[in-house]
Design a protein around this motif. Sequence first.
Motif, PDB file in Angstrom:
ATOM      1  N   PRO A  73       0.832  -1.204   0.000  1.00 15.80           N
ATOM      2  CA  PRO A  73       0.000   0.000   0.000  1.00 15.80           C
ATOM      3  C   PRO A  73       0.867   1.256   0.000  1.00 15.80           C
ATOM      4  O   PRO A  73       1.942   1.260   0.610  1.00 15.80           O
ATOM      5  CB  PRO A  73      -0.782  -0.095   1.313  1.00 15.80           C
ATOM      6  CG  PRO A  73      -0.613  -1.494   1.799  1.00 15.80           C
ATOM      7  CD  PRO A  73       0.666  -2.008   1.237  1.00 15.80           C
TER       8      PRO A  73
ATOM      9  N   GLY B 253      -0.173  11.936  -7.385  1.00 15.74           N
ATOM     10  CA  GLY B 253       0.301  10.652  -7.903  1.00 15.74           C
ATOM     11  C   GLY B 253       0.639   9.633  -6.844  1.00 15.74           C
ATOM     12  O   GLY B 253       1.428   8.718  -7.077  1.00 15.74           O
TER      13      GLY B 253
ATOM     14  N   PHE C 129      -7.288   4.788  -5.182  1.00 16.12           N
ATOM     15  CA  PHE C 129      -7.553   3.509  -4.516  1.00 16.12           C
ATOM     16  C   PHE C 129      -7.640   3.688  -3.002  1.00 16.12           C
ATOM     17  O   PHE C 129      -8.264   2.877  -2.322  1.00 16.12           O
ATOM     18  CB  PHE C 129      -6.492   2.461  -4.879  1.00 16.12           C
ATOM     19  CG  PHE C 129      -6.747   1.822  -6.225  1.00 16.12           C
ATOM     20  CD1 PHE C 129      -8.026   1.475  -6.612  1.00 16.12           C
ATOM     21  CD2 PHE C 129      -5.698   1.562  -7.105  1.00 16.12           C
ATOM     22  CE1 PHE C 129      -8.280   0.898  -7.849  1.00 16.12           C
ATOM     23  CE2 PHE C 129      -5.942   0.979  -8.345  1.00 16.12           C
ATOM     24  CZ  PHE C 129      -7.231   0.650  -8.712  1.00 16.12           C
TER      25      PHE C 129
ATOM     26  N   ARG D 218       1.319  16.291 -12.742  1.00 13.36           N
ATOM     27  CA  ARG D 218       0.985  15.362 -13.836  1.00 13.36           C
ATOM     28  C   ARG D 218       2.221  14.583 -14.251  1.00 13.36           C
ATOM     29  O   ARG D 218       2.127  13.614 -15.003  1.00 13.36           O
ATOM     30  CB  ARG D 218       0.429  16.112 -15.072  1.00 13.36           C
ATOM     31  CG  ARG D 218      -0.886  16.851 -14.908  1.00 13.36           C
ATOM     32  CD  ARG D 218      -1.910  16.108 -14.110  1.00 13.36           C
ATOM     33  NE  ARG D 218      -1.904  16.545 -12.733  1.00 13.36           N
ATOM     34  CZ  ARG D 218      -2.269  15.773 -11.693  1.00 13.36           C
ATOM     35  NH1 ARG D 218      -2.618  14.533 -11.880  1.00 13.36           N
ATOM     36  NH2 ARG D 218      -2.247  16.242 -10.468  1.00 13.36           N
TER      37      ARG D 218
ATOM     38  N   ARG E 169       4.720  10.669 -11.270  1.00 14.35           N
ATOM     39  CA  ARG E 169       3.664   9.915 -10.581  1.00 14.35           C
ATOM     40  C   ARG E 169       4.110   8.514 -10.210  1.00 14.35           C
ATOM     41  O   ARG E 169       4.975   7.943 -10.855  1.00 14.35           O
ATOM     42  CB  ARG E 169       2.409   9.874 -11.455  1.00 14.35           C
ATOM     43  CG  ARG E 169       1.912  11.295 -11.738  1.00 14.35           C
ATOM     44  CD  ARG E 169       0.692  11.303 -12.575  1.00 14.35           C
ATOM     45  NE  ARG E 169      -0.490  10.803 -11.881  1.00 14.35           N
ATOM     46  CZ  ARG E 169      -1.165  11.462 -10.962  1.00 14.35           C
ATOM     47  NH1 ARG E 169      -0.766  12.666 -10.593  1.00 14.35           N
ATOM     48  NH2 ARG E 169      -2.246  10.941 -10.396  1.00 14.35           N
TER      49      ARG E 169
HETATM   50  N1  LIG Z   1      -0.165   0.716  -3.854  1.00 16.51           N
HETATM   51  C1  LIG Z   1       0.284   1.243  -4.987  1.00 16.51           C
HETATM   52  N2  LIG Z   1       1.565   1.058  -5.370  1.00 16.51           N
HETATM   53  C2  LIG Z   1       2.035   1.581  -6.533  1.00 16.51           C
HETATM   54  N3  LIG Z   1       1.280   2.318  -7.393  1.00 16.51           N
HETATM   55  C3  LIG Z   1       0.001   2.547  -7.049  1.00 16.51           C
HETATM   56  C4  LIG Z   1      -0.570   2.022  -5.841  1.00 16.51           C
HETATM   57  N4  LIG Z   1      -1.866   2.414  -5.777  1.00 16.51           N
HETATM   58  C5  LIG Z   1      -2.102   3.143  -6.901  1.00 16.51           C
HETATM   59  N5  LIG Z   1      -0.991   3.211  -7.668  1.00 16.51           N
HETATM   60  C6  LIG Z   1      -0.818   3.896  -8.976  1.00 16.51           C
HETATM   61  O1  LIG Z   1      -0.336   5.204  -8.745  1.00 16.51           O
HETATM   62  C7  LIG Z   1      -0.752   6.075  -9.804  1.00 16.51           C
HETATM   63  C8  LIG Z   1      -1.271   7.376  -9.228  1.00 16.51           C
HETATM   64  O2  LIG Z   1      -2.435   7.118  -8.476  1.00 16.51           O
HETATM   65  P1  LIG Z   1      -3.640   8.159  -8.390  1.00 16.51           P
HETATM   66  O3  LIG Z   1      -4.032   8.623  -9.754  1.00 16.51           O
HETATM   67  O4  LIG Z   1      -4.672   7.567  -7.524  1.00 16.51           O
HETATM   68  O5  LIG Z   1      -2.894   9.363  -7.667  1.00 16.51           O
HETATM   69  P2  LIG Z   1      -3.478  10.584  -6.819  1.00 16.51           P
HETATM   70  O6  LIG Z   1      -2.795  10.543  -5.512  1.00 16.51           O
HETATM   71  O7  LIG Z   1      -4.964  10.562  -6.842  1.00 16.51           O
HETATM   72  O8  LIG Z   1      -2.925  11.816  -7.662  1.00 16.51           O
HETATM   73  P3  LIG Z   1      -3.553  13.306  -7.879  1.00 16.51           P
HETATM   74  O9  LIG Z   1      -3.290  14.078  -6.622  1.00 16.51           O
HETATM   75  O10 LIG Z   1      -2.790  13.846  -9.030  1.00 16.51           O
HETATM   76  O11 LIG Z   1      -5.011  13.134  -8.143  1.00 16.51           O
HETATM   77  C9  LIG Z   1      -1.807   5.324 -10.589  1.00 16.51           C
HETATM   78  O12 LIG Z   1      -1.250   4.940 -11.827  1.00 16.51           O
HETATM   79  C10 LIG Z   1      -2.131   4.117  -9.742  1.00 16.51           C
HETATM   80  O13 LIG Z   1      -2.469   2.994 -10.502  1.00 16.51           O
END
Ligand SMILES: Nc1ncnc2c1ncn2[C@@H]1O[C@H](COP(=O)(O)OP(=O)(O)OP(=O)(O)O)[C@@H](O)[C@H]1O
Length: 539
Positions: A145, A169, A174, A465, A468
């Motif tokens: 996680p 990113g 999730f 962007r 990430r």
């Molecule tokens: N546990 C994990 N380990 C590695 N990568 C992950 C994990 N969970 C999610 N990701 C990947 O990390 C990337 C960025 O996730 P996400 O788009 O949810 O970021 P965010 O924090 O919502 O970013 P933003 O602030 O720009 O909205 C996605 O490609 C996602 O698939």
Amino acid sequence: MAKDHVKDHKKRKHDNEEEVLKSSDSLEPKKKKDKKHKKDKKHKKDKKEKKDKKEKKNQEGEKDSIKENVEEQTNNLQKKTSSTGEYVESPELSSIPQSEIDNFFTENEANVEDPLKLNFRPLLSFDHISLEKNIQKEISKFPKPTPIQAISWPYLLNGNDVIGVAETGSGKTFAFGVPAINRLLTFPSSSSNGSNNGIKVLVISPTRELASQTYDNLVVLTEKVGLQCCCVYGGVPKDAQRAQLKKSQVVVATPGRLLDLIEEGCCDLSQVNYLVLDEADRMLEKGFEEDIKRIISNTPSHGRQTLMFTATWPKEVRELASTFMNSPVKVSIGNRDELSANKRITQIVEVIAQPEKERRLLELLKKYQSGAHKDDKVLIFALYKKEASRVERNLKYRGHNVVAIHGDLSQQQRTQALNDFKKGKSNLLLATDVAARGLDIPNVKTVINLTFPLTVEDYVHRIGRTGRAGQKGTAHTLFTDLEKHLAGGLVNVLNGANQPVPEELMKFGTHTKKKEHSAYGAFFKNVDLSKKPKKITFD
Ligand SMILES: Nc1ncnc2c1ncn2[C@@H]1O[C@H](COP(=O)(O)OP(=O)(O)OP(=O)(O)O)[C@@H](O)[C@H]1O
């Protein structure tokens, strides 16, 4: 050590097999005097074998029933957990030394404000949580996680309201999405009709593109567990959305279209028990605030879990946020009380005269897209639609394979442009701030700010962007004296990420006018030049 274990296991297996053999040998008669005797013996032996078989079967039956019992107990525990909605920490997690937990918090600069003093431990591995098996499988494709997931999941699975603030990113989608679906499965009776009919999970996003991307993430989970998810946003026909809303338990929506459909009577939010404001500070800004209030007034005020997730959490929206939440747990990763950018992004800021910008842009494209880097993806931000259209035309005229996203384009054109850029059909995207937040486009190497955004928060989202999910990236910003009122805020962000601050930027002064909110007014602050960043690790 592992080898020893295998050896030991093999030896025990061998010993055990020998024992079984010996015991069956001992059933054979040693001497047989006559045929009858032999027959009797054989009869006895058959009988004995039958008896043994029966006993074995009984024993196996017993084992099965123990197994069933354990399963039943687990189910009961799950039922107990789900009926009370309480999260139960796994024994594996409980057995981890406190020092390891402390290290996790220090290394990730993680902070939890836990008003109910629940003190849940972060999940250091996906094995520390027992999710629905299909969800567990889906999420376990990642190594572990992310920090925001590790800390917020226990609280979310426990039914608490959560404010989650973590860098761009870092897996926030999730972080709120996985518990949403899992709770829906293990806790369906939380709705007034005790079933999973009706909209239970509602995620609100500021832009159509982000709503669509969040939907793409969630539908992967819902379709594996037999739930329906739909996406509702403007610029496309309503009919299909009306039909999907009727059968969906999970809805991702932009505010305008959602309100339209509510007013038409096609969208009933009275069963919503998990409400997410993604990019929450944006959703609470003037412009969206009234829409959000109206949407929330259509959801139940009791028994609703409310979540706010973002990478930037300015003070001016915090009070408003609290009016929608119930004793929220605040999880922040990195020093999020101060506006801060992802530290894996190299930030270059160039102070320039306004008329020079477009010429400089052409030079920068040469720099970032030549030689081995000619196919690298570059995202250019303009501020206004008209500016974006003009620059797009100029770039096309000069032979650049550029696509664009801005408000003057049809939704179909916007979607097409984003897909082309994502798939690499075009390696140059020109966008307004409609693409600043949330979009997860693989392998964007460079972000160029042709015109600085209206706020420093938007700057942090724009440059996010790139860099990430643990990758590195570059952000190159052209800054003119038209934006000098934002210089101080930008200097803070640069300092916070240990990036060079150009002399010319310092000349604009360090007093900065921060975002203004209709209800809470403007906030002013001075630049803190003493601040040094800490490194955050991301697997
Ligand atoms: N546990 C994990 N380990 C590695 N990568 C992950 C994990 N969970 C999610 N990701 C990947 O990390 C990337 C960025 O996730 P996400 O788009 O949810 O970021 P965010 O924090 O919502 O970013 P933003 O602030 O720009 O909205 C996605 O490609 C996602 O698939």
